[in-house]
Design a protein around this motif. Structure first.
Motif, PDB file in Angstrom:
ATOM      1  N   MET A  12      14.524   4.256   3.847  1.00 20.39           N
ATOM      2  CA  MET A  12      13.747   5.558   3.113  1.00 20.39           C
ATOM      3  C   MET A  12      12.420   5.421   3.664  1.00 20.39           C
ATOM      4  N   GLU A  13      11.876   4.389   3.947  1.00 21.65           N
ATOM      5  CA  GLU A  13      10.466   4.182   4.445  1.00 21.65           C
ATOM      6  C   GLU A  13      10.271   4.437   5.897  1.00 21.65           C
ATOM      7  N   GLN A  14      11.305   4.061   6.765  1.00 22.37           N
ATOM      8  CA  GLN A  14      11.084   4.536   7.963  1.00 22.37           C
ATOM      9  C   GLN A  14      12.149   5.041   8.590  1.00 22.37           C
ATOM     10  N   PRO A  15      12.938   6.160   8.243  1.00 20.21           N
ATOM     11  CA  PRO A  15      14.154   6.603   8.574  1.00 20.21           C
ATOM     12  C   PRO A  15      14.428   6.843  10.114  1.00 20.21           C
ATOM     13  N   GLU A  16      13.285   7.171  10.830  1.00 25.23           N
ATOM     14  CA  GLU A  16      13.422   7.393  12.155  1.00 25.23           C
ATOM     15  C   GLU A  16      13.973   5.836  13.096  1.00 25.23           C
ATOM     16  N   GLN A  17      13.089   4.859  12.676  1.00 23.66           N
ATOM     17  CA  GLN A  17      13.343   3.730  13.455  1.00 23.66           C
ATOM     18  C   GLN A  17      14.817   3.190  13.028  1.00 23.66           C
ATOM     19  N   VAL A  18      14.967   3.159  11.575  1.00 24.90           N
ATOM     20  CA  VAL A  18      16.499   2.694  11.081  1.00 24.90           C
ATOM     21  C   VAL A  18      17.670   3.502  11.798  1.00 24.90           C
ATOM     22  N   ASN A  19      17.401   4.978  11.971  1.00 24.77           N
ATOM     23  CA  ASN A  19      18.299   5.909  12.472  1.00 24.77           C
ATOM     24  C   ASN A  19      18.663   5.373  13.940  1.00 24.77           C
ATOM     25  N   ARG A  20      17.442   5.455  14.646  1.00 19.83           N
ATOM     26  CA  ARG A  20      17.623   4.894  15.997  1.00 19.83           C
ATOM     27  C   ARG A  20      18.415   3.651  16.330  1.00 19.83           C
TER      28      ARG A  20
ATOM     29  N   ASP B 181       0.815  -1.299   0.043  1.00 17.95           N
ATOM     30  CA  ASP B 181       0.098   0.106  -0.216  1.00 17.95           C
ATOM     31  C   ASP B 181       0.870   1.396   0.006  1.00 17.95           C
ATOM     32  N   ALA B 182       2.118   1.438   0.325  1.00 19.73           N
ATOM     33  CA  ALA B 182       2.721   2.333   0.155  1.00 19.73           C
ATOM     34  C   ALA B 182       2.789   3.106  -0.914  1.00 19.73           C
ATOM     35  N   ALA B 183       2.766   2.477  -2.202  1.00 23.81           N
ATOM     36  CA  ALA B 183       2.676   2.966  -3.365  1.00 23.81           C
ATOM     37  C   ALA B 183       1.439   4.058  -3.463  1.00 23.81           C
ATOM     38  N   GLU B 184       0.226   3.626  -2.851  1.00 22.93           N
ATOM     39  CA  GLU B 184      -0.982   4.549  -2.775  1.00 22.93           C
ATOM     40  C   GLU B 184      -0.834   5.615  -1.626  1.00 22.93           C
ATOM     41  N   ARG B 185      -0.331   5.080  -0.580  1.00 22.05           N
ATOM     42  CA  ARG B 185      -0.354   5.921   0.720  1.00 22.05           C
ATOM     43  C   ARG B 185       0.830   6.792   0.621  1.00 22.05           C
ATOM     44  N   ARG B 186       1.630   6.494   0.189  1.00 28.89           N
ATOM     45  CA  ARG B 186       2.987   7.424   0.014  1.00 28.89           C
ATOM     46  C   ARG B 186       3.530   7.848  -1.330  1.00 28.89           C
ATOM     47  N   PRO B 187       2.569   8.593  -2.110  1.00 33.67           N
ATOM     48  CA  PRO B 187       3.253   8.647  -3.369  1.00 33.67           C
ATOM     49  C   PRO B 187       4.267   9.492  -3.581  1.00 33.67           C
ATOM     50  N   GLN B 188       4.804  10.311  -2.792  1.00 30.46           N
ATOM     51  CA  GLN B 188       6.116  10.976  -2.947  1.00 30.46           C
ATOM     52  C   GLN B 188       7.168  10.077  -2.844  1.00 30.46           C
ATOM     53  N   LEU B 189       7.168   9.259  -1.893  1.00 23.69           N
ATOM     54  CA  LEU B 189       8.179   8.232  -1.439  1.00 23.69           C
ATOM     55  C   LEU B 189       8.371   7.425  -2.726  1.00 23.69           C
ATOM     56  N   ALA B 190       7.320   6.925  -3.321  1.00 21.57           N
ATOM     57  CA  ALA B 190       7.312   5.952  -4.354  1.00 21.57           C
ATOM     58  C   ALA B 190       7.925   6.679  -5.511  1.00 21.57           C
ATOM     59  N   ALA B 191       7.536   7.853  -5.779  1.00 18.23           N
ATOM     60  CA  ALA B 191       7.841   8.587  -6.969  1.00 18.23           C
ATOM     61  C   ALA B 191       9.287   8.805  -6.786  1.00 18.23           C
ATOM     62  N   ARG B 192       9.872   9.216  -5.549  1.00 20.62           N
ATOM     63  CA  ARG B 192      11.335   9.350  -5.418  1.00 20.62           C
ATOM     64  C   ARG B 192      12.296   7.930  -5.841  1.00 20.62           C
ATOM     65  N   LEU B 193      11.558   6.923  -5.253  1.00 28.28           N
ATOM     66  CA  LEU B 193      12.454   5.782  -5.443  1.00 28.28           C
ATOM     67  C   LEU B 193      12.380   5.360  -6.834  1.00 28.28           C
ATOM     68  N   ARG B 194      11.362   5.493  -7.820  1.00 28.26           N
ATOM     69  CA  ARG B 194      11.325   5.432  -8.904  1.00 28.26           C
ATOM     70  C   ARG B 194      12.040   6.250  -9.672  1.00 28.26           C
ATOM     71  N   GLN B 195      12.417   7.567  -9.427  1.00 29.75           N
ATOM     72  CA  GLN B 195      13.057   8.388 -10.209  1.00 29.75           C
ATOM     73  C   GLN B 195      14.672   7.831  -9.840  1.00 29.75           C
ATOM     74  N   ILE B 196      14.983   7.404  -8.654  1.00 28.01           N
ATOM     75  CA  ILE B 196      16.460   7.210  -8.417  1.00 28.01           C
ATOM     76  C   ILE B 196      16.617   5.778  -9.217  1.00 28.01           C
ATOM     77  N   MET B 197      15.577   4.904  -9.317  1.00 22.81           N
ATOM     78  CA  MET B 197      15.957   3.683  -9.854  1.00 22.81           C
ATOM     79  C   MET B 197      15.970   3.966 -11.802  1.00 22.81           C
ATOM     80  N   GLU B 198      15.110   4.759 -12.308  1.00 28.22           N
ATOM     81  CA  GLU B 198      14.938   5.124 -13.623  1.00 28.22           C
ATOM     82  C   GLU B 198      16.313   5.939 -14.115  1.00 28.22           C
ATOM     83  N   SER B 199      17.052   6.455 -13.031  1.00 31.04           N
ATOM     84  CA  SER B 199      18.152   7.342 -13.483  1.00 31.04           C
ATOM     85  C   SER B 199      19.410   6.360 -13.463  1.00 31.04           C
ATOM     86  N   CYS B 200      19.315   4.981 -13.241  1.00 34.77           N
ATOM     87  CA  CYS B 200      20.525   4.268 -13.068  1.00 34.77           C
ATOM     88  C   CYS B 200      20.891   3.743 -14.642  1.00 34.77           C
ATOM     89  N   PRO B 201      21.982   4.001 -14.886  1.00 30.93           N
ATOM     90  CA  PRO B 201      22.284   3.694 -16.642  1.00 30.93           C
ATOM     91  C   PRO B 201      21.953   2.157 -16.745  1.00 30.93           C
TER      92      PRO B 201
END
Ligand code: MLT
Length: 254
Positions: free
Chosen positions: A237-245, A149-169
């Motif tokens: 990327m999805e849960q930076p606060e938990q990962v950072n902790r 559901d992240a793609a629907e609930r968090r469109p900005q995160l999904a778009a950012r991830l897709r942008q990074i992947m599509e920029s890979c040669p």
């Protein structure tokens, strides 16, 4: 070739190694948050991000590149966090360059080599990328990368991830697929890992699920396991606060 990296903060180095088909931007939240604790260095592996290269590589040779980087950063040993394919590189370094490492964080990754089916799927993805470019890899990966559901609930995160992947040669994607297809199985190495190890996994990781992370944690002496709520395969990327902790607590205990 030049390996590009970004660094922030002072003190012992935390080297952040991205996954496939990604680049150092997946660690932006860790760069920002952990610079008060250590010298955070996020690198673009050969061929990825700004580390432009058309040369083929293996998981082992990517570790050799990082060995050279560790020398450049002051000779180490460093704490290294590897996400997915970056975790394969980390395990390769633990085998070949253990003196470079003082601690390991294995994030949404695994020690097992590709199965026969996974190897065939690598070849299918190479064909898809030859026909459709990086977008074909992003299309194939996107449904498995984030928590359901992240793609629907968090469109900005999904778009950012897709942008990074599509920029890979596309050529780098092809080289990385071959490198992952041919990587060794590191499972037999796990009981011999002597450095402090933290294993991080998204509770909804479909690519390297929590059961796989638990298996690794059980084999590495003294390893700690952090299961990240509300995350899939891209926990940093999805849960930076938990990962950072989890990373901060781990680093402060070293
Ligand atoms: C990654 O996220 O780096 C890849 O999914 C790893 C893999 O395909 O084995």
């Amino acid at each position: 070739m030049e390996l590009r990296f970004e660094e922030r903060g002072k003190g012992p180095v935390l080297l952040l190694v991205h996954g496939f088909p990604l680049d150092r931007r997946v660690w932006d939240a860790q760069m920002a948050a952990l610079a008060d604790t250590c010298r955070v260095v996020a690198v673009d592996l050969r061929g990825f991000g700004e580390s432009t290269s058309a040369e083929p590589f293996t998981i082992e040779s990517l570790g050799d590149d990082l060995h050279a980087l560790v020398q450049k950063l002051g000779g180490g040993p460093v704490a290294l966090a590897g996400l997915s394919m970056g975790g394969y590189v980390a395990l390769g370094m633990a085998r070949k360059h253990p003196a470079d490492l003082r601690a390991l964080a294995l994030v949404d990754t695994k020690s097992e080599a590709d199965t026969a089916e996974a190897r065939q799927n690598r070849m299918k993805m190479i064909e898809a990328v030859r026909a459709g470019g990086s977008k074909a890899a992003a299309d194939a990966m996107m449904p498995k990368m984030l928590a359901p559901d992240a793609a629907e609930r968090r469109p900005q995160l999904a778009a950012r991830l897709r942008q990074i992947m599509e920029s890979c040669p596309p050529l780098t994607i092809e080289h990385a697929l071959l490198a992952m297809r041919d990587r060794p199985d590191y499972t037999g190495d796990l009981p011999g890992i002597k450095m402090p190890t933290l294993i991080i996994v998204g509770e909804a990781d479909q690519i390297t699920p929590p059961a796989v992370a638990q298996g690794m944690a059980g084999r590495i002496p003294g390893a700690r396991l952090a299961v990240i709520k509300g995350a899939g395969h891209m926990a940093p990327m999805e849960q930076p606060e938990q990962v950072n902790r989890a990373l901060r607590e781990f680093l402060l205990r070293l």
